[in-house]
Design a protein around this motif. Structure first.
Motif, short mmCIF file in Angstrom:
data_model
loop_
_atom_site.label_atom_id
_atom_site.label_comp_id
_atom_site.label_asym_id
_atom_site.label_seq_id
_atom_site.Cartn_x
_atom_site.Cartn_y
_atom_site.Cartn_z
N TYR A 1 -6.60 0.10 -4.57
CA TYR A 1 -5.97 0.64 -5.78
C TYR A 1 -5.51 2.08 -5.60
N HIS A 2 -5.97 2.74 -4.55
CA HIS A 2 -5.56 4.13 -4.33
C HIS A 2 -4.08 4.17 -3.96
N PRO A 3 -3.29 5.08 -4.55
CA PRO A 3 -1.84 5.09 -4.27
C PRO A 3 -1.50 5.37 -2.80
N GLY A 4 -2.43 5.96 -2.07
CA GLY A 4 -2.13 6.27 -0.67
C GLY A 4 -2.41 5.14 0.28
N VAL A 5 -2.89 4.04 -0.24
CA VAL A 5 -3.27 2.92 0.62
C VAL A 5 -2.20 1.83 0.59
N ALA A 6 -1.90 1.24 1.76
CA ALA A 6 -0.92 0.14 1.81
C ALA A 6 -1.45 -1.04 1.01
N LYS A 7 -0.59 -1.59 0.14
CA LYS A 7 -1.02 -2.73 -0.68
C LYS A 7 -0.86 -4.05 0.09
N SER A 8 0.03 -4.08 1.03
CA SER A 8 0.18 -5.27 1.89
C SER A 8 0.79 -4.82 3.21
N TRP A 9 0.51 -5.56 4.24
CA TRP A 9 1.17 -5.29 5.53
C TRP A 9 1.17 -6.54 6.38
N GLU B 1 -0.81 -10.50 12.50
CA GLU B 1 -1.88 -10.00 11.62
C GLU B 1 -1.26 -9.69 10.27
N SER B 2 -2.09 -9.70 9.22
CA SER B 2 -1.56 -9.40 7.89
C SER B 2 -2.67 -9.05 6.92
N HIS B 3 -2.28 -8.50 5.79
CA HIS B 3 -3.20 -8.26 4.68
C HIS B 3 -2.44 -8.47 3.38
N ASN B 4 -3.02 -9.22 2.47
CA ASN B 4 -2.44 -9.49 1.16
C ASN B 4 -1.05 -10.13 1.26
N ILE B 5 -0.89 -11.08 2.14
CA ILE B 5 0.38 -11.78 2.32
C ILE B 5 0.15 -13.28 2.09
N THR B 6 1.04 -13.90 1.30
CA THR B 6 0.95 -15.35 1.08
C THR B 6 1.70 -16.13 2.15
N SER B 7 2.94 -15.68 2.45
CA SER B 7 3.77 -16.44 3.40
C SER B 7 4.91 -15.57 3.89
N GLY C 1 6.08 -4.97 8.46
CA GLY C 1 6.36 -4.61 7.08
C GLY C 1 5.11 -4.10 6.41
N ALA C 2 5.26 -3.09 5.53
CA ALA C 2 4.13 -2.57 4.76
C ALA C 2 4.64 -2.11 3.42
N THR C 3 3.83 -2.27 2.39
CA THR C 3 4.26 -1.84 1.05
C THR C 3 3.23 -0.89 0.45
N PHE C 4 3.76 0.09 -0.29
CA PHE C 4 2.93 1.08 -0.99
C PHE C 4 3.40 1.16 -2.43
N GLY C 5 2.47 1.35 -3.36
CA GLY C 5 2.85 1.49 -4.76
C GLY C 5 1.82 0.84 -5.65
N TYR D 1 14.31 -12.58 7.26
CA TYR D 1 13.01 -13.09 6.85
C TYR D 1 12.69 -12.59 5.43
N THR D 2 11.90 -13.38 4.69
CA THR D 2 11.39 -12.93 3.39
C THR D 2 9.87 -12.95 3.45
N VAL D 3 9.26 -11.85 3.05
CA VAL D 3 7.80 -11.74 3.03
C VAL D 3 7.33 -11.91 1.58
N THR D 4 6.37 -12.80 1.35
CA THR D 4 5.80 -12.99 0.02
C THR D 4 4.41 -12.37 -0.03
N ILE D 5 4.23 -11.47 -0.98
CA ILE D 5 2.96 -10.74 -1.13
C ILE D 5 2.02 -11.59 -1.98
N ALA D 6 0.73 -11.56 -1.68
CA ALA D 6 -0.22 -12.38 -2.44
C ALA D 6 -0.46 -11.83 -3.85
#
Lengths: 152, 161
Positions: A49-57, A70-76, A145-149, A85-90
């Protein structure tokens, strides 16, 4: 002498500080998102939940049989065509205006002038376009890919 | 998990989803794929116009050489559409032909000023062979009826004088 934690709301005999051992509360989601509190402790399950942390990668091989390394918080991931490519976040972001960082590595020659961009993004997904030096779509052996927010 | 979820876009092209999230405990393969498909469909706006086709195993997917030519075959599995693959190859040959023609422009200018009649004739023949190449390539490609043969095909480029 170490600090110890108690649940929020329980009576605290004396509060812990930077220099004094004592009781310390666990930060809740809103406190993690505010990222200003310096007196509460972080639990592993709330770090995201911290804004400085990647929410998915994610890192995946975009050639041959597309496969996630490797991945974190990714569905497909969806293979939309050569170099696309399209990345779907969990767990979605709360809006579609989050920060997306994408990149790729090309191992075939030439190894320069490639570019990788995020073309579109929604709260729960984003697209990755990989192009070679001639601005032609090309599969890349390592795509990142990595997302923040803020997360929903 | 080697199964892949297949979607067909309105233009006929195929999009292939690779599940990443692990299955839930006790979840069957079909339930897992349905859950991933639903989540992906809900999260990716551009999939709204697509139709889900039968899932396939990753090992059944064709080579990516003609990725833009993947279409469902009569068994609704993923295959290379041979006419589309021929068109892609021909377009690639034309693009490379144009590069070689452009590269010979400087030689032509140089020979126009300083070349012998024989050199000029050789260069003119080379440039004409480049212009004629797509016609002969098209005939070659028409004779190839499967994607493996198309993948192996390489045109015979005229030798530069």
């Amino acid at each position: 002498m170490g600090s110890f934690a108690i649940h929020r709301g329980a009576a605290a005999a004396s509060a812990a500080s930077d220099t004094v051992a004592g009781l310390i509360e666990i930060a809740v989601q809103s406190e993690m998102e505010a990222a200003t509190d310096t007196t509460r402790a972080v639990a592993p399950g709330r770090v995201q939940y911290h804004p400085g942390v990647a929410k998915s990668w994610i890192t995946f091989n975009g050639t041959g049989t597309i496969a996630v390394t490797e991945s974190h918080n990714i569905t497909s991931i969806t293979d939309d065509g050569t170099g696309d490519y399209t990345v779907t976040i969990a767990t979605d972001h709360s809006t579609a205006t989050y920060c997306v960082l994408v990149g790729s590595t090309q191992v075939t020659t030439p190894t320069f002038s490639t570019h990788t961009v995020c073309d579109t993004q929604a709260a729960g997904s984003y697209t990755v376009f990989c192009r070679n030096e001639g601005n032609t779509a090309e599969d890349m052996p390592a795509v990142y890919g990595a997302t923040f927010g803020d997360q929903a | 998990m080697t199964k892949r979820i297949v979607w067909q876009s309105p233009d006929g092209s195929l999009r292939i989803t690779v599940p990443v999230e692990p299955p839930l405990e006790g979840e069957s393969e079909s339930a897992y794929l349905d859950r991933i498909a639903l989540r992906t469909l809900n999260a990716v706006p551009s999939l709204a116009d697509c139709v889900r086709l039968p899932d396939v195993d990753a090992s059944e997917l064709p080579s990516r050489r003609f990725r833009s030519c993947w279409r469902p075959n009569v068994r609704r599995s993923v295959a290379v559409d041979v006419p589309l693959a021929r068109a892609q190859l021909l377009a690639e040959v034309r693009a490379e032909r144009n590069v070689r023609l452009l590269a010979s422009d400087a030689d032509k200018q140089r020979l126009d000023d300083l070349g012998t009649p024989q050199q000029k004739q050789q260069l003119a023949a080379y440039r004409q062979a480049l212009r004629d190449l797509p016609t002969s390539v098209q005939q070659d490609l028409e004779a190839l009826t499967d994607s493996t043969a198309l993948e192996r095909y390489a045109p015979t480029w005229p030798a530069k004088p």
